[in-house]
Design a protein around this motif. Sequence first.
Motif, PDB file in Angstrom:
ATOM      1  N   GLU A  67       3.781  40.257  30.497  1.00 18.91           N
ATOM      2  CA  GLU A  67       4.832  39.498  31.178  1.00 18.91           C
ATOM      3  C   GLU A  67       4.233  38.577  32.245  1.00 18.91           C
ATOM      4  OE1 GLU A  67       9.369  40.431  32.303  1.00 18.91           O
ATOM      5  OE2 GLU A  67       7.911  41.773  33.233  1.00 18.91           O
ATOM      6  N   SER A 123      12.095  40.483  28.599  1.00 16.58           N
ATOM      7  CA  SER A 123      12.821  40.999  29.756  1.00 16.58           C
ATOM      8  C   SER A 123      13.759  39.917  30.297  1.00 16.58           C
ATOM      9  CB  SER A 123      11.840  41.402  30.850  1.00 16.58           C
ATOM     10  OG  SER A 123      11.155  40.252  31.337  1.00 16.58           O
ATOM     11  N   MET A 125      13.642  38.695  33.230  1.00 19.73           N
ATOM     12  CA  MET A 125      12.810  37.731  33.949  1.00 19.73           C
ATOM     13  C   MET A 125      12.144  36.748  32.994  1.00 19.73           C
ATOM     14  SD  MET A 125       9.748  38.377  36.741  1.00 19.73           S
ATOM     15  CE  MET A 125       8.500  38.910  35.545  1.00 19.73           C
ATOM     16  N   ARG A 164      11.550  36.093  43.860  1.00 16.75           N
ATOM     17  CA  ARG A 164      12.984  36.298  43.671  1.00 16.75           C
ATOM     18  C   ARG A 164      13.264  37.493  42.760  1.00 16.75           C
ATOM     19  NH1 ARG A 164      13.010  30.642  43.152  1.00 16.75           N
ATOM     20  NH2 ARG A 164      13.387  30.769  40.901  1.00 16.75           N
ATOM     21  N   HIS A 165      12.310  37.815  41.904  1.00 15.31           N
ATOM     22  CA  HIS A 165      12.478  38.942  40.987  1.00 15.31           C
ATOM     23  C   HIS A 165      11.827  40.216  41.509  1.00 15.31           C
ATOM     24  CE1 HIS A 165      14.446  37.091  37.477  1.00 15.31           C
ATOM     25  NE2 HIS A 165      13.916  35.977  37.938  1.00 15.31           N
ATOM     26  N   ILE A 190       8.706  40.942  42.371  1.00 14.83           N
ATOM     27  CA  ILE A 190       7.382  41.291  41.866  1.00 14.83           C
ATOM     28  C   ILE A 190       6.423  41.452  43.052  1.00 14.83           C
ATOM     29  CG2 ILE A 190       5.492  40.553  40.376  1.00 14.83           C
ATOM     30  CD1 ILE A 190       8.135  41.277  38.957  1.00 14.83           C
ATOM     31  N   LEU A 222       8.723  34.584  41.027  1.00 12.40           N
ATOM     32  CA  LEU A 222       8.379  36.008  40.967  1.00 12.40           C
ATOM     33  C   LEU A 222       8.869  36.756  42.204  1.00 12.40           C
ATOM     34  CD1 LEU A 222       4.788  35.671  39.516  1.00 12.40           C
ATOM     35  CD2 LEU A 222       6.778  36.625  38.337  1.00 12.40           C
ATOM     36  N   GLU A 234      14.691  34.319  31.661  1.00 15.03           N
ATOM     37  CA  GLU A 234      15.050  33.332  32.682  1.00 15.03           C
ATOM     38  C   GLU A 234      13.956  32.279  32.826  1.00 15.03           C
ATOM     39  OE1 GLU A 234      15.851  33.154  37.484  1.00 15.03           O
ATOM     40  OE2 GLU A 234      16.455  34.967  36.398  1.00 15.03           O
TER      41      GLU A 234
END
Length: 212
Positions: free
Chosen positions: A55, A12, A14, A93-94, A96, A91, A17
């Motif tokens: 993930e 993914s 994420m 920032r993404h 989650i 996480l 990155e």
Amino acid sequence: MTTIAGIQIPDSMMAREATQLVRDTETELLYHHSRRVFLFGSLAGARKQLKYDPELLYIGAMFHDMGLVAPYSSEHDRFEVDGANAARDFLQRHGIGEDDIEQVWNSIALHTTPGIPQYMKPVVALVTAGVEMDVLGLAYDEFTEHQRHEVIHAHPRGAHFKEGIIDAFAHGTIHKPETTFGNVKADVLALKDPHYHRENFCTMILGSSWKD
């Protein structure tokens, strides 16, 4: 998507990155070690038929040693907490969710605390399982020769990984020796720092302010 020893590496945005961040921040030794932790942890999870989010396991594995290196190494916290905090910020920032973030945080914060992670959620248990296999060789014979070969072929240990990982642990903790009290990194500093003084739990009890 890359597959190693039958394990798919998360691909993914994420995950990519996270991979790039580790490659830009950590040494080659720590990068390859972190990928092996994910692979060995995943193989252990498959063998035990555990259900988990690959993930989240990947992020836990990739960030588990981030607290050993600048700019993520704090002045006073254990390196495990530094790595866990870095993963939490990443996480968040993404976008989650907090439950998933807590799993990853615990997987990193507890990966050097034997006897506890295996009783927690699979992501927590499997990060530690991967670390223990790669660093200590625990459960070595529970992985097939083919699995070990495929993992090491993709992410080599090199000729002197054992000494190299101890040096990495020492480099990441020598500036804050007080954080090694009661954990395995005290053994690292005892080996690598001639000025290190190991704190004693019983001495602390007997020397406390209590008058009994």
